[in-house]
Design a protein around this motif. Structure first.
Motif, PDB file in Angstrom:
ATOM      1  N   ALA A   1      10.473   6.681 -11.025  1.00 20.06           N
ATOM      2  CA  ALA A   1       9.150   6.059 -10.850  1.00 20.06           C
ATOM      3  C   ALA A   1       9.080   4.719 -11.588  1.00 20.06           C
ATOM      4  CB  ALA A   1       8.062   7.002 -11.363  1.00 20.06           C
ATOM      5  N   HIS A   2       9.627   4.669 -12.797  1.00 19.75           N
ATOM      6  CA  HIS A   2       9.599   3.432 -13.592  1.00 19.75           C
ATOM      7  C   HIS A   2      10.410   2.331 -12.913  1.00 19.75           C
ATOM      8  CE1 HIS A   2       9.413   0.909 -17.171  1.00 19.75           C
ATOM      9  NE2 HIS A   2      10.714   0.706 -17.050  1.00 19.75           N
ATOM     10  N   ARG A   3      11.571   2.687 -12.391  1.00 15.44           N
ATOM     11  CA  ARG A   3      12.434   1.695 -11.742  1.00 15.44           C
ATOM     12  C   ARG A   3      11.749   1.085 -10.514  1.00 15.44           C
ATOM     13  NH1 ARG A   3      18.119   1.225 -11.885  1.00 15.44           N
ATOM     14  NH2 ARG A   3      18.213   3.194 -13.028  1.00 15.44           N
ATOM     15  N   LEU A   4      11.116   1.925  -9.708  1.00 18.67           N
ATOM     16  CA  LEU A   4      10.437   1.416  -8.508  1.00 18.67           C
ATOM     17  C   LEU A   4       9.249   0.531  -8.885  1.00 18.67           C
ATOM     18  CD1 LEU A   4      10.416   4.410  -5.988  1.00 18.67           C
ATOM     19  CD2 LEU A   4      12.039   2.541  -6.202  1.00 18.67           C
TER      20      LEU A   4
ATOM     21  N   ALA B   1      18.951   1.672  -3.631  1.00 14.82           N
ATOM     22  CA  ALA B   1      19.880   1.964  -4.731  1.00 14.82           C
ATOM     23  C   ALA B   1      19.237   2.940  -5.714  1.00 14.82           C
ATOM     24  CB  ALA B   1      20.274   0.679  -5.450  1.00 14.82           C
ATOM     25  N   SER B   2      17.946   2.762  -5.995  1.00 16.60           N
ATOM     26  CA  SER B   2      17.225   3.669  -6.893  1.00 16.60           C
ATOM     27  C   SER B   2      17.150   5.067  -6.295  1.00 16.60           C
ATOM     28  CB  SER B   2      15.810   3.144  -7.159  1.00 16.60           C
ATOM     29  OG  SER B   2      15.849   1.868  -7.762  1.00 16.60           O
ATOM     30  N   GLU B   3      16.892   5.129  -4.996  1.00 16.19           N
ATOM     31  CA  GLU B   3      16.880   6.424  -4.310  1.00 16.19           C
ATOM     32  C   GLU B   3      18.245   7.106  -4.431  1.00 16.19           C
ATOM     33  OE1 GLU B   3      14.649   8.153  -2.592  1.00 16.19           O
ATOM     34  OE2 GLU B   3      12.993   6.782  -2.153  1.00 16.19           O
ATOM     35  N   ASN B   4      19.293   6.338  -4.215  1.00 16.22           N
ATOM     36  CA  ASN B   4      20.648   6.888  -4.253  1.00 16.22           C
ATOM     37  C   ASN B   4      20.979   7.437  -5.637  1.00 16.22           C
ATOM     38  OD1 ASN B   4      23.257   7.495  -3.356  1.00 16.22           O
ATOM     39  ND2 ASN B   4      24.036   5.522  -4.013  1.00 16.22           N
ATOM     40  N   ILE B   5      20.648   6.667  -6.678  1.00 23.89           N
ATOM     41  CA  ILE B   5      20.913   7.107  -8.051  1.00 23.89           C
ATOM     42  C   ILE B   5      20.141   8.386  -8.363  1.00 23.89           C
ATOM     43  CG2 ILE B   5      20.561   6.536 -10.492  1.00 23.89           C
ATOM     44  CD1 ILE B   5      21.054   3.585  -9.721  1.00 23.89           C
ATOM     45  N   PHE B   6      18.860   8.391  -7.993  1.00 28.72           N
ATOM     46  CA  PHE B   6      18.019   9.552  -8.293  1.00 28.72           C
ATOM     47  C   PHE B   6      18.549  10.814  -7.621  1.00 28.72           C
ATOM     48  CE2 PHE B   6      14.528  12.305  -6.813  1.00 28.72           C
ATOM     49  CZ  PHE B   6      14.087  12.788  -8.038  1.00 28.72           C
ATOM     50  N   HIS B   7      18.836  10.710  -6.331  1.00 27.92           N
ATOM     51  CA  HIS B   7      19.275  11.904  -5.599  1.00 27.92           C
ATOM     52  C   HIS B   7      20.683  12.349  -6.018  1.00 27.92           C
ATOM     53  CE1 HIS B   7      15.753  12.154  -3.083  1.00 27.92           C
ATOM     54  NE2 HIS B   7      15.858  10.866  -2.776  1.00 27.92           N
TER      55      HIS B   7
ATOM     56  N   LYS C   1       0.827  -1.209   0.000  1.00 32.12           N
ATOM     57  CA  LYS C   1       0.000   0.000   0.000  1.00 32.12           C
ATOM     58  C   LYS C   1       0.863   1.261   0.000  1.00 32.12           C
ATOM     59  CE  LYS C   1      -3.171   2.575   2.991  1.00 32.12           C
ATOM     60  NZ  LYS C   1      -3.857   2.575   4.314  1.00 32.12           N
ATOM     61  N   GLU C   2       1.862   1.310   0.883  1.00 31.08           N
ATOM     62  CA  GLU C   2       2.692   2.509   1.002  1.00 31.08           C
ATOM     63  C   GLU C   2       3.585   2.705  -0.216  1.00 31.08           C
ATOM     64  OE1 GLU C   2       2.042   4.621   3.155  1.00 31.08           O
ATOM     65  OE2 GLU C   2       0.799   3.403   4.474  1.00 31.08           O
ATOM     66  N   LEU C   3       4.054   1.614  -0.815  1.00 27.14           N
ATOM     67  CA  LEU C   3       4.892   1.741  -2.011  1.00 27.14           C
ATOM     68  C   LEU C   3       4.070   2.258  -3.190  1.00 27.14           C
ATOM     69  CD1 LEU C   3       7.629   1.352  -3.344  1.00 27.14           C
ATOM     70  CD2 LEU C   3       6.997  -1.007  -3.843  1.00 27.14           C
TER      71      LEU C   3
END
Length: 326
Positions: free
Chosen positions: A111-114, A212-218, A58-60
């Motif tokens: 967004a696509h990666r997640l 890892a996705s968060e790290n790349i994005f930021h 739900k949260e994701l």
């Protein structure tokens, strides 16, 4: 309705009534129930595991929706900044456009990666629970059947007027109910701990991808915003030094007049790359200068399209929104 179907319905109704009666007697303490503390612990762990997975799902989903909303808001903000940044302020507008595109790409890729690498595996993981719960509930029904048959046999054994044939039939019914229950019980004693232990493997995989996705994005976003900050700081320095070249109205007018002498209405600079889709169109790269001219036949002019000539003499139609006036 056939006789066989009627018989099946009657049997199911009779079995449901028998289970309800057995549960009432157990709840009132009139008869005992088969206890299995280890299985009860497995079920408790299963319930906790399913609750945690459902909440994470739900949260994701909500998080991904928020990211997409942020991407839309960021696009609108960059459009507003681009509109207010005047073309006469040097080359900053081109760099601004390029970084705005990079920023939009980062949001969409995030967004696509997640969605692809975290949410889809989570949905697969979550899909295990409904079938397992059905099996647990079936095991519960078979346990009630087993206890009911056991109590029926005890009642017959304590009856001095019992018939041996009826007693033998009841023993056979008890053995059948026991076998059915024990097969399900054994399977669940193996499957439930395995499912519970799989939560660690899933968590490691899903959270590693998420972080890892968060790290790349930021990290990549920081680079883009550093570039944007540099553009604005450069504009501030040029303004403070008084070295920023503003084109006066007279200069623009004179340039327009001179251009018209060569059949050129005005000049534009490409803000995006465009690949022609027809033979009468013009291809160009971002940053190229194009001279806008009149259509040979005014009736061929289409809304939102211009006729232009590149520096190499190539002529053709092109979309106006891929360029900006100089």
């Amino acid at each position: 309705m056939t006789t066989m179907e009627n018989s099946k319905i009657s049997k199911n109704v009779s079995r449901s009534i028998g289970r309800a009666k057995e549960k009432i007697l157990q709840n009132l303490g009139k008869v005992d129930r088969t206890a299995d503390e280890i299985f009860d612990e497995h079920v408790t762990n299963f319930n906790k595991q399913q609750y945690a997975a459902t909440r994470l799902q739900k949260e994701l989903n909500n998080y991904i929706r928020c990211i997409r909303a942020c991407a839309t808001a960021n696009h609108a903000l960059m459009e507003a900044v681009n509109e207010i940044y005047e073309p006469e302020w040097g080359d900053g507008k081109e760099h601004l456009n390029l970084n705005a595109q990079n920023c939009e790409m980062l949001w969409n890729d995030f967004a696509h990666r997640l969605a692809e690498q975290v949410l889809i595996p989570l949905n697969t993981y979550q899909g295990q629970f409904p079938e397992m719960r059905k099996k647990i509930e079936k095991r519960g029904r078979k346990l009630v059947d087993f206890d009911g048959e056991r109590h029926s046999l005890q009642a017959l054994q304590s009856n001095p007027r019992r018939a041996e044939a009826k007693l033998a039939k009841q023993r056979e019914s008890l053995e059948g109910a026991k076998r059915t229950y024990e097969v399900l019980n054994t399977e669940l004693h193996e499957e439930l701990p395995g499912l519970y232990n799989s939560r660690i493997v899933f968590l490691v995989s899903a959270m590693s991808t998420l972080f890892a996705s968060e790290n790349i994005f930021h990290s990549e976003s920081t680079k883009v915003y550093n570039e944007l900050e540099g553009i604005v700081e450069g504009l501030a320095r040029e303004t403070a030094k008084g070295t920023l070249n503003f084109k006066s109205s007279n200069a623009i007018l004179n340039n327009t007049v001179d251009s018209r002498k060569d059949g050129v209405l005005y000049r534009v600079r490409a803000t995006y790359r465009y690949q022609k889709e027809d033979v009468d169109e013009l291809s160009f790269e971002a940053g190229e200068v194009i001279r806008v001219v009149e259509y040979d036949d005014p009736e061929e002019q289409e809304e939102g399209w211009l006729m232009g000539v590149k520096e190499n003499g190539e002529k053709g139609m092109f979309p106006a929104n891929f360029t900006r006036p100089m």
